[in-house]
Design an enzyme around this catalytic site. Structure first.
Site: not given
Length: 324
Positions: A137, A140-141
């Protein structure tokens, strides 16, 4: 001996969507039961640093966040039960779920929050370095790789979108694809090829994610040429596997309307499915955003939709009794 558990609100799944639905449902007096499946807590249980969930100034841990959500849900009156559901009956209310041990779960409304799983390459090195440089992701990261070199593996819309997104953080993004052409939509391809900070490596598969240090973190990837079999190496601080997601909808494929990718269809702007009283929230119905905060938001929506449904159903039942 099998046991039958009954509730006004039955929730299947215990990620951010399911637990948010439980919190709102419990506060509305529906005494929800949450049936946890194979992965209690959802995908956040395998996520380390979380920096994009509102309300926390400092980086928090995914498992800790889910523990707090569960504790909050239980505090306001939710019952948490663990079981693996093997069959469902949505033909009438109360809806019935049956666990692999024979226990039955009945609910006047059902909230489906079974989520989706990122597809992985299946390499031992990939599993070893998940959360240590290997992710599924970018949204997300990606923030953790500001100014660093990153790679994206895949050739569809997801991969191209992730590569483009990562240019917000990195000046050195490489897309690795096993074929010599992409499957992504044409407009996405045009944006990708026009971006000066993205390089594409064709006809390459990942042979191994390479880690170093103690504890080990990603430092590069060994790649295999799909035409010649030659092994090459590319240095990278972050590796993002973007080969798609699989929603957990096997139980419902003969009961609810699914889209071409297997996600549960809901009415636009709501969590209502084709069956009155059955609601879907989180990644099991959302293939666009797939974030913890959006999952939690749709969990709230599912609880509110369920509360309204029950209020209307109770009113109609009372009116029928009066008329009788």
């Amino acid at each position: 001996m099998s046991t039958t558990h009954t509730t006004r609100m039955l929730i299947l799944g215990s990620g951010p969507a399911g637990l948010s639905a439980a919190i709102y449902g419990a506060r509305a007096g529906m005494a929800p039961i949450v049936v946890q499946g194979m992965q209690p807590g959802g995908q956040l249980m395998t996520t380390t640093d979380v920096e994009n969930y509102p309300g926390f100034r400092d980086v928090i841990q995914g498992p800790w966040l889910m523990e707090q959500m569960q504790a909050q849900a239980e505090h306001v009156g939710t019952r948490m039960l663990w079981d693996q559901i093997v069959s469902v009956d949505l033909s009438r209310r109360p809806f019935r779920l049956t666990g692999d041990g024979g226990d039955v779960y009945e609910g006047d409304v059902l909230v489906i929050a079974t989520g989706a799983q990122a597809k992985w390459l299946g390499l031992d090195s990939e599993k070893l370095l998940q959360g240590k440089g290997v992710s599924a992701c970018a949204t997300c990261d990606g923030f953790f790789y500001r100014g660093k070199k990153v790679v994206v593996i895949g050739g569809g819309n997801t991969a191209v979108e992730e590569a483009l997104y990562l240019t917000n953080h990195s000046q050195d993004v490489t897309l690795i694809h096993r074929r010599d052409s992409l499957r992504a939509e044409r407009i996405l391809q045009e944006r990708l090829f026009a971006h000066p900070n993205i390089t594409v490596l064709w006809n390459k598969t990942v042979d191994r994610f390479v880690g170093a240090g103690d504890p080990a973190v990603l430092v590069g990837l060994d790649l295999k040429d799909t035409l010649t079999g030659e092994i090459s190496h590319i240095a990278a601080d972050g590796g993002f596997v973007a080969i798609g997601h699989k929603p957990a909808t096997e139980l419902f494929k003969d009961h609810l309307e699914l889209d071409a990718d297997g996600y549960i269809r809901v009415e636009t702007g709501s969590t209502r499915t084709a069956i009155p009283g059955v609601f879907a929230c989180g990644d099991v119905m959302d293939k666009t955003y797939r974030q913890a905060v959006t999952a939690a938001g749709t969990g709230c929506m599912a609880a509110l939709d369920a509360e309204r449904f029950l209020a209307e159903a109770d009113f109609e039942a009372q009116r029928e009794r009066v008329d009788a």
